[in-house]
Design an enzyme around this catalytic site. Structure first.
Site, PDB file in Angstrom:
ATOM      1  N   GLU A  94       1.041  -1.214  -0.096  1.00  0.00           N
ATOM      2  CA  GLU A  94      -0.253   0.308   0.082  1.00  0.00           C
ATOM      3  C   GLU A  94       0.520   1.407   0.021  1.00  0.00           C
ATOM      4  O   GLU A  94       1.836   1.158   0.022  1.00  0.00           O
ATOM      5  CB  GLU A  94      -1.182   0.267   1.060  1.00  0.00           C
ATOM      6  CG  GLU A  94      -1.993  -1.600   0.911  1.00  0.00           C
ATOM      7  CD  GLU A  94      -2.905  -1.381   2.536  1.00  0.00           C
ATOM      8  OE1 GLU A  94      -3.818  -1.516   1.785  1.00  0.00           O
ATOM      9  OE2 GLU A  94      -2.736  -1.090   3.297  1.00  0.00           O
ATOM     10  N   CYS A 107       3.033   8.376   1.859  1.00  0.00           N
ATOM     11  CA  CYS A 107       3.896   7.106   2.434  1.00  0.00           C
ATOM     12  C   CYS A 107       4.036   6.050   1.409  1.00  0.00           C
ATOM     13  O   CYS A 107       3.120   5.683   1.393  1.00  0.00           O
ATOM     14  CB  CYS A 107       2.896   7.451   3.731  1.00  0.00           C
ATOM     15  SG  CYS A 107       3.507   5.521   4.603  1.00  0.00           S
ATOM     16  N   CYS A 114       5.448  -7.037   6.442  1.00  0.00           N
ATOM     17  CA  CYS A 114       6.686  -7.153   6.979  1.00  0.00           C
ATOM     18  C   CYS A 114       7.173  -8.231   8.583  1.00  0.00           C
ATOM     19  O   CYS A 114       5.982  -8.745   8.657  1.00  0.00           O
ATOM     20  CB  CYS A 114       6.529  -5.420   8.366  1.00  0.00           C
ATOM     21  SG  CYS A 114       7.779  -4.987   9.330  1.00  0.00           S
ATOM     22  N   CYS A 118       5.768  -5.902  15.255  1.00  0.00           N
ATOM     23  CA  CYS A 118       5.980  -4.992  16.226  1.00  0.00           C
ATOM     24  C   CYS A 118       4.136  -5.189  16.761  1.00  0.00           C
ATOM     25  O   CYS A 118       3.523  -5.310  15.847  1.00  0.00           O
ATOM     26  CB  CYS A 118       5.321  -3.657  15.710  1.00  0.00           C
ATOM     27  SG  CYS A 118       7.368  -2.853  15.561  1.00  0.00           S
ATOM     28  N   CYS A 121       1.380  -2.693  15.193  1.00  0.00           N
ATOM     29  CA  CYS A 121       0.607  -2.609  13.896  1.00  0.00           C
ATOM     30  C   CYS A 121       0.088  -3.832  12.999  1.00  0.00           C
ATOM     31  O   CYS A 121       0.786  -5.102  13.278  1.00  0.00           O
ATOM     32  CB  CYS A 121       2.521  -2.136  13.392  1.00  0.00           C
ATOM     33  SG  CYS A 121       2.399  -1.856  11.931  1.00  0.00           S
ATOM     34  N   GLY A 167       6.276  -2.277   5.625  1.00  0.00           N
ATOM     35  CA  GLY A 167       7.607  -2.823   5.484  1.00  0.00           C
ATOM     36  C   GLY A 167       9.324  -2.105   6.475  1.00  0.00           C
ATOM     37  O   GLY A 167       8.649  -1.472   6.180  1.00  0.00           O
ATOM     38  N   SER A 199      12.305   5.814   8.407  1.00  0.00           N
ATOM     39  CA  SER A 199      11.234   5.393   9.375  1.00  0.00           C
ATOM     40  C   SER A 199      12.439   3.839   9.779  1.00  0.00           C
ATOM     41  O   SER A 199      11.535   3.269   8.991  1.00  0.00           O
ATOM     42  CB  SER A 199      10.106   5.891   9.513  1.00  0.00           C
ATOM     43  OG  SER A 199       9.720   4.910  10.822  1.00  0.00           O
ATOM     44  N   SER A 221      12.251   4.226  15.738  1.00  0.00           N
ATOM     45  CA  SER A 221      10.987   3.822  16.532  1.00  0.00           C
ATOM     46  C   SER A 221      10.742   3.179  17.524  1.00  0.00           C
ATOM     47  O   SER A 221      11.294   2.830  18.088  1.00  0.00           O
ATOM     48  CB  SER A 221       9.584   2.856  15.939  1.00  0.00           C
ATOM     49  OG  SER A 221       9.442   3.319  14.476  1.00  0.00           O
ATOM     50  N   LEU A 222      10.982   4.852  18.750  1.00  0.00           N
ATOM     51  CA  LEU A 222      11.517   4.256  19.929  1.00  0.00           C
ATOM     52  C   LEU A 222      10.221   3.282  20.666  1.00  0.00           C
ATOM     53  O   LEU A 222      10.337   2.530  21.264  1.00  0.00           O
ATOM     54  CB  LEU A 222      12.123   5.415  20.594  1.00  0.00           C
ATOM     55  CG  LEU A 222      13.210   4.850  21.279  1.00  0.00           C
ATOM     56  CD1 LEU A 222      13.990   3.677  21.124  1.00  0.00           C
ATOM     57  CD2 LEU A 222      12.822   6.166  22.989  1.00  0.00           C
ATOM     58  N   HIS A 223       8.914   4.699  20.784  1.00  0.00           N
ATOM     59  CA  HIS A 223       7.418   3.735  22.131  1.00  0.00           C
ATOM     60  C   HIS A 223       8.063   3.038  23.321  1.00  0.00           C
ATOM     61  O   HIS A 223       7.254   3.030  23.537  1.00  0.00           O
ATOM     62  CB  HIS A 223       7.289   2.373  20.800  1.00  0.00           C
ATOM     63  CG  HIS A 223       7.112   2.701  19.462  1.00  0.00           C
ATOM     64  ND1 HIS A 223       5.781   4.313  19.033  1.00  0.00           N
ATOM     65  CD2 HIS A 223       7.337   2.620  17.789  1.00  0.00           C
ATOM     66  CE1 HIS A 223       6.218   3.946  17.570  1.00  0.00           C
ATOM     67  NE2 HIS A 223       6.434   3.047  17.281  1.00  0.00           N
ATOM     68  N   ASN A 300      -3.067   4.521  16.583  1.00  0.00           N
ATOM     69  CA  ASN A 300      -4.335   4.651  15.808  1.00  0.00           C
ATOM     70  C   ASN A 300      -5.000   2.573  15.974  1.00  0.00           C
ATOM     71  O   ASN A 300      -3.942   1.954  16.241  1.00  0.00           O
ATOM     72  CB  ASN A 300      -3.770   4.240  14.469  1.00  0.00           C
ATOM     73  CG  ASN A 300      -3.305   5.683  13.607  1.00  0.00           C
ATOM     74  OD1 ASN A 300      -4.018   7.125  13.687  1.00  0.00           O
ATOM     75  ND2 ASN A 300      -2.682   6.227  13.580  1.00  0.00           N
ATOM     76  N   CYS A 343      -0.690   5.832  10.139  1.00  0.00           N
ATOM     77  CA  CYS A 343       0.596   5.196  10.678  1.00  0.00           C
ATOM     78  C   CYS A 343      -0.212   3.582  11.227  1.00  0.00           C
ATOM     79  O   CYS A 343      -1.292   3.227  12.288  1.00  0.00           O
ATOM     80  CB  CYS A 343       1.173   5.776  11.515  1.00  0.00           C
ATOM     81  SG  CYS A 343       1.914   6.767  11.141  1.00  0.00           S
TER      82      CYS A 343
HETATM   83  N1  SAH Z   1       8.550   0.343   9.812  1.00  0.00           N
HETATM   84  C1  SAH Z   1       8.454   1.246   9.474  1.00  0.00           C
HETATM   85  C2  SAH Z   1       7.956   2.140   9.377  1.00  0.00           C
HETATM   86  C3  SAH Z   1       6.436   2.307  10.288  1.00  0.00           C
HETATM   87  S1  SAH Z   1       5.119   3.785  10.133  1.00  0.00           S
HETATM   88  C4  SAH Z   1       9.120   1.463  11.266  1.00  0.00           C
HETATM   89  O1  SAH Z   1       8.869   1.040  12.405  1.00  0.00           O
HETATM   90  O2  SAH Z   1       9.402   2.482  12.279  1.00  0.00           O
HETATM   91  C5  SAH Z   1       5.345   4.633  10.752  1.00  0.00           C
HETATM   92  C6  SAH Z   1       5.647   5.050  12.301  1.00  0.00           C
HETATM   93  O3  SAH Z   1       3.949   4.593  13.126  1.00  0.00           O
HETATM   94  C7  SAH Z   1       6.344   3.520  13.120  1.00  0.00           C
HETATM   95  O4  SAH Z   1       6.872   3.909  14.080  1.00  0.00           O
HETATM   96  C8  SAH Z   1       6.133   2.893  13.447  1.00  0.00           C
HETATM   97  O5  SAH Z   1       5.882   1.327  14.717  1.00  0.00           O
HETATM   98  C9  SAH Z   1       4.157   3.481  14.187  1.00  0.00           C
HETATM   99  N2  SAH Z   1       2.746   3.033  14.323  1.00  0.00           N
HETATM  100  C10 SAH Z   1       2.876   1.331  14.179  1.00  0.00           C
HETATM  101  N3  SAH Z   1       1.960   1.162  14.766  1.00  0.00           N
HETATM  102  C11 SAH Z   1       0.928   2.518  14.428  1.00  0.00           C
HETATM  103  C12 SAH Z   1      -0.294   2.109  14.965  1.00  0.00           C
HETATM  104  N4  SAH Z   1      -1.186   1.469  15.430  1.00  0.00           N
HETATM  105  N5  SAH Z   1      -0.776   3.752  15.654  1.00  0.00           N
HETATM  106  C13 SAH Z   1       0.149   4.633  15.580  1.00  0.00           C
HETATM  107  N6  SAH Z   1       1.900   4.745  15.016  1.00  0.00           N
HETATM  108  C14 SAH Z   1       2.174   3.249  14.516  1.00  0.00           C
END
Ligand code: SAH
Length: 352
Positions: A94, A107, A114, A118, A121, A167, A199, A221-223, A300, A343
């Site tokens: 997509e 995007c 992937c 995570c 996601c 991915g 990213s 992507s730290l989180h 999201n 995202c």
């Molecule tokens: N694969 C890449 C890009 C991912 S999309 C990565 O891991 O960095 C971009 C951002 O959205 C990343 O930081 C990802 O962790 C975050 N993301 C994934 N799922 C999400 C969700 N449900 N809500 C908000 N952000 C999310």
């Protein structure tokens, strides 16, 4: 029978020059060809009128300019558009277009599915299918421009490209880096390095390697600022820890001079505690000042997930704490959620 024709979208400009020279052509012909493809969005060799007839015939025999195919297109009321694409018979991938007042962002995906898994996601749920080729990555940008009405002679419609679709871009380093070079090429789409963002979930050795190869904007992507929680949210953390990820991000800043952004999906009662904001601020400041900014993302919703976005007041408190540590912090807008284009919502499911 396999089609042995080269998709020219796989080649950087120096590679295209070498390819033409190998076939008895001149390097400047390759430059003309490159401009036809990227500046004028032409995919038909026959229409490239300033190239010699024999050269065009030769190209038609041995090469092609092939964009991914569109399976579906969904337009949201706010102008966001999501396309499901396919380049072969396997599962789709997509891309999402997000128009804003001062910019318009595309995007794009780097893999079909992937492997990073995570936990919040939805792309993770489909597992990993395959890497996209350079042509399939670059082709997304050309295809989106065409879909949005670009005509030869127009200014570029898309101002920013983010590798934040499906991915893990750094797990497909071999195809992603040439794709970025093509997007940055001044004879082609000529994106500024500030407007091209990669990213990553934190593939540390590849972050060091990327710093030697490009200077595009990097987002990590730290989180979570602590290993215990991050390993649960972003399993690659069991391989490379928070500190290792932050060290590599800081190194990227030192080598490229580009301020790195730290992505942090805010998940209610999971990672949105004040102490975690403080710990994040401390860990970032321990590596220096002015090298980083934070990008909290309200979570999201994804199918089957029990998690929800943080309470807006908690979100504000989290942001305020980071700012109190002197970390520039901006909440990422949630756009495209109505069409599952935000995202973490890309899952390549066809609506019935
Ligand atoms: N694969 C890449 C890009 C991912 S999309 C990565 O891991 O960095 C971009 C951002 O959205 C990343 O930081 C990802 O962790 C975050 N993301 C994934 N799922 C999400 C969700 N449900 N809500 C908000 N952000 C999310």
């Amino acid at each position: 029978m396999t089609d042995a024709r080269v998709n020219l979208l796989d080649l950087t400009r120096p590679e295209l020059e070498a390819w033409c020279v190998e076939r008895g052509g001149k390097a400047f012909r390759a430059r003309q060809l490159f401009q036809w493809i990227y500046k004028r969005a032409e995919t038909d060799f026959g229409a490239m009128t300033d190239l010699a007839k024999e050269f065009r015939a030769q190209l038609s025999g041995s090469a092609e300019i092939r964009l991914p195919e569109i399976v579906t297109r969904q337009d949201a009321a706010d102008g966001t558009v999501k396309w499901m694409l396919r380049a072969d018979n396997a599962q789709g991938f997509e891309m999402v277009y997000i128009p804003e007042t001062d910019r318009s962002t595309l995007c794009i995906s780097s893999q079909v599915g992937c492997a990073m898994d995570c936990s919040f996601c939805s792309t993770a749920q489909q597992g990993f299918n395959r890497n996209l080729s350079t042509a399939e990555i670059v082709g997304q940008v050309l295809l989106a421009q065409r879909e949005l009405g670009f005509k030869a002679g127009d200014n570029r419609i898309i101002s920013n490209v983010v590798l934040m679709g499906m991915g893990e871009p750094l797990a497909n380093f071999r195809n992603v880096v040439p794709a970025m070079r093509i997007l940055l090429d001044e004879l082609g789409l000529d994106f500024s390095r500030r407007r091209l963002t990669l990213s990553t979930s934190g593939l540390v050795p590849q972050i060091y390697k990327l710093a030697e190869e490009t200077n595009v904007a990097l987002a990590v992507s730290l989180h979570a600022p602590d290993d215990e929680l991050r390993s649960e949210l972003v399993p690659v953390n069991t391989r490379w820890s928070v500190d290792e990820a932050l060290d590599s991000a800081h190194r990227y800043f030192e080598v490229t001079g580009r301020r790195v952004s730290i992505e942090y999906a805010l998940i209610r009662d999971i990672n949105d505690h004040a102490w975690r904001a403080d710990l994040l601020g401390e860990k970032l400041n321990a590596r220096g000042r002015g090298w980083v900014h934070c990008n909290p993302i309200p979570l999201n919703p994804t199918p089957g997930s029990k998690w929800t976005a943080s309470d807006p007041r908690v979100e504000q408190e989290f942001v305020a704490r980071l700012r109190a540590h002197g970390i520039p912090t901006t909440i990422r807008d949630t756009r495209g959620s109505e069409i599952d284009g935000a995202c973490g919502q890309l899952a390549a499911e066809e609506d019935e």
